[in-house]
Scaffold this active site. Sequence first.
Site, PDB file in Angstrom:
ATOM      1  N   ASP A  73      -9.053  72.020  36.109  1.00  0.00           N
ATOM      2  CA  ASP A  73     -10.155  72.212  37.053  1.00  0.00           C
ATOM      3  C   ASP A  73     -11.449  72.424  36.286  1.00  0.00           C
ATOM      4  O   ASP A  73     -11.444  72.863  35.138  1.00  0.00           O
ATOM      5  CB  ASP A  73      -9.888  73.382  38.004  1.00  0.00           C
ATOM      6  CG  ASP A  73      -9.101  74.511  37.359  1.00  0.00           C
ATOM      7  OD1 ASP A  73      -9.071  74.589  36.115  1.00  0.00           O
ATOM      8  OD2 ASP A  73      -8.512  75.313  38.092  1.00  0.00           O
ATOM      9  N   CYS A  98     -13.137  82.397  36.026  1.00  0.00           N
ATOM     10  CA  CYS A  98     -11.711  82.128  36.238  1.00  0.00           C
ATOM     11  C   CYS A  98     -11.130  81.295  35.102  1.00  0.00           C
ATOM     12  O   CYS A  98     -10.007  80.811  35.191  1.00  0.00           O
ATOM     13  CB  CYS A  98     -11.498  81.429  37.579  1.00  0.00           C
ATOM     14  SG  CYS A  98      -9.830  81.643  38.253  1.00  0.00           S
ATOM     15  N   HIS A 100     -12.047  78.319  33.822  1.00  0.00           N
ATOM     16  CA  HIS A 100     -11.997  76.856  33.878  1.00  0.00           C
ATOM     17  C   HIS A 100     -12.666  76.209  32.661  1.00  0.00           C
ATOM     18  O   HIS A 100     -12.363  75.064  32.332  1.00  0.00           O
ATOM     19  CB  HIS A 100     -12.635  76.354  35.174  1.00  0.00           C
ATOM     20  CG  HIS A 100     -11.911  76.771  36.405  1.00  0.00           C
ATOM     21  ND1 HIS A 100     -12.241  76.317  37.664  1.00  0.00           N
ATOM     22  CD2 HIS A 100     -10.853  77.601  36.595  1.00  0.00           C
ATOM     23  CE1 HIS A 100     -11.440  76.857  38.561  1.00  0.00           C
ATOM     24  NE2 HIS A 100     -10.592  77.652  37.931  1.00  0.00           N
ATOM     25  N   GLU A 132     -11.992  76.039  43.320  1.00  0.00           N
ATOM     26  CA  GLU A 132     -12.255  77.352  43.886  1.00  0.00           C
ATOM     27  C   GLU A 132     -12.624  77.327  45.367  1.00  0.00           C
ATOM     28  O   GLU A 132     -12.433  78.320  46.059  1.00  0.00           O
ATOM     29  CB  GLU A 132     -13.396  78.035  43.119  1.00  0.00           C
ATOM     30  CG  GLU A 132     -13.087  78.331  41.663  1.00  0.00           C
ATOM     31  CD  GLU A 132     -12.092  79.462  41.479  1.00  0.00           C
ATOM     32  OE1 GLU A 132     -11.668  80.062  42.494  1.00  0.00           O
ATOM     33  OE2 GLU A 132     -11.732  79.738  40.330  1.00  0.00           O
ATOM     34  N   HIS A 159      -3.100  77.794  33.780  1.00  0.00           N
ATOM     35  CA  HIS A 159      -4.180  78.694  34.189  1.00  0.00           C
ATOM     36  C   HIS A 159      -4.207  79.860  33.214  1.00  0.00           C
ATOM     37  O   HIS A 159      -3.156  80.383  32.830  1.00  0.00           O
ATOM     38  CB  HIS A 159      -3.960  79.221  35.606  1.00  0.00           C
ATOM     39  CG  HIS A 159      -5.214  79.738  36.248  1.00  0.00           C
ATOM     40  ND1 HIS A 159      -5.904  80.832  35.756  1.00  0.00           N
ATOM     41  CD2 HIS A 159      -5.909  79.309  37.318  1.00  0.00           C
ATOM     42  CE1 HIS A 159      -6.973  81.043  36.504  1.00  0.00           C
ATOM     43  NE2 HIS A 159      -6.994  80.135  37.466  1.00  0.00           N
ATOM     44  N   HIS A 354     -11.796  86.412  37.853  1.00  0.00           N
ATOM     45  CA  HIS A 354     -12.941  86.553  38.766  1.00  0.00           C
ATOM     46  C   HIS A 354     -13.785  87.789  38.464  1.00  0.00           C
ATOM     47  O   HIS A 354     -14.699  88.119  39.221  1.00  0.00           O
ATOM     48  CB  HIS A 354     -12.509  86.563  40.241  1.00  0.00           C
ATOM     49  CG  HIS A 354     -11.941  85.261  40.713  1.00  0.00           C
ATOM     50  ND1 HIS A 354     -11.919  84.893  42.048  1.00  0.00           N
ATOM     51  CD2 HIS A 354     -11.389  84.230  40.046  1.00  0.00           C
ATOM     52  CE1 HIS A 354     -11.369  83.696  42.162  1.00  0.00           C
ATOM     53  NE2 HIS A 354     -11.028  83.278  40.951  1.00  0.00           N
TER      54      HIS A 354
END
Length: 382
Positions: A73, A98, A100, A132, A159, A354
């Site tokens: 992502d 996050c 990415h 997101e 992730h 986050h």
Amino acid sequence: MLSEEELIQIRRHLHQNPEIGMQEFHTHDFLLKQIARLPQDHLSIKTIPEVPTAILVRIAGSNPKRTLGWRTDIDALPIKEATGLPFASQNDGVMHACGHDFHMTVALGILSYFAEHQPLDNLLIFFQPAEENEFGGKRFFDAGGFQGDYKPDEFYALHVNPQLPAGQIGSRQGTLFAGSNELRISFIGKSGHAAYPQKANDSIVAAANFVTSVQTVVSRNIDPIEGGVVTIGKFNAGQAMNIIAGQTDIEGTIRSFTQQGMEVMTKHIRMIAQGVADAFGQELKINFRQGGYMPVVNDEASSSFFINYMEHADDVDFKIVEPAMIAEDFGFLSNQFKGTMCWLGVNDPKHTLHSDHLTPDESAIEKGITAITGFLTARMEK
């Protein structure tokens, strides 16, 4: 191949220039420039106008039996960064909180490796926008992006996880992440003077009853082993202390480890909301939006191979992990194609995903690339 120093510089550039989903135009152009630096002998690129910031890169295999896909992502979050890093976000109010930026860098490292070492199988690297907020994977799929030579037989992704040591890979068979469903509800009554409640219809009282009642959805309708969460995150009503509110707007999220559980929860929330509205004589507006945020369920065959490889690879630190209630729109792709998702540890245990202070350990980048290129190579040999 991209060196570790080059990869860190790429990550820092991406971190300084975060963009919200479906607006990742600088990111898109920067990624294309990095891809153009690589050997082009076996590379081809697909973009589509329906999802303009998405990039799908194909590396033709030397003796392909299948097409493997790797997804990353590329979007960021509407968060004001507070890390104080010298390469902190230059876009005020937007941050790669996050990870990415890490995801993209690892994907470029994987692409760099296979651009110089032609894979046996065909390999797709999917740079996906809007994870997101607007489920970019589903958008790309619905627009016909994965067709013909660009259709994967298996899809994989990672992730970052700040709670795991830098470079550690974590995964499991079955469900890794929950599905998520957005909830928006309005109770509409009649405003009036606080001194004459009999001449008004208080939407706050109705909405408060709903918030209380909805707490039973999980505890009385979902198997405790499966798990589920209903969270009301926004409750907006009223203009002044002496005015009865004519409308109350509520927003929340529903999370479940199974799609069946999600459907049960959605059904009961709708029933409760309608019952409350009827009991208080109010108009109800209710809307759910799940989009692409289905549970991330690791396919049995691919995850078994993935775990076996990671457990026995000499240069990989691997851990079997518990499922997490976070949501990821890779869940949609994992429902369309067999595959597996994993965690990559980035060693920042003081902060969560986050967080405006999230500071991942950059040593995880090289370790992640090594683990994933090794796995993909081994998968192609089977």
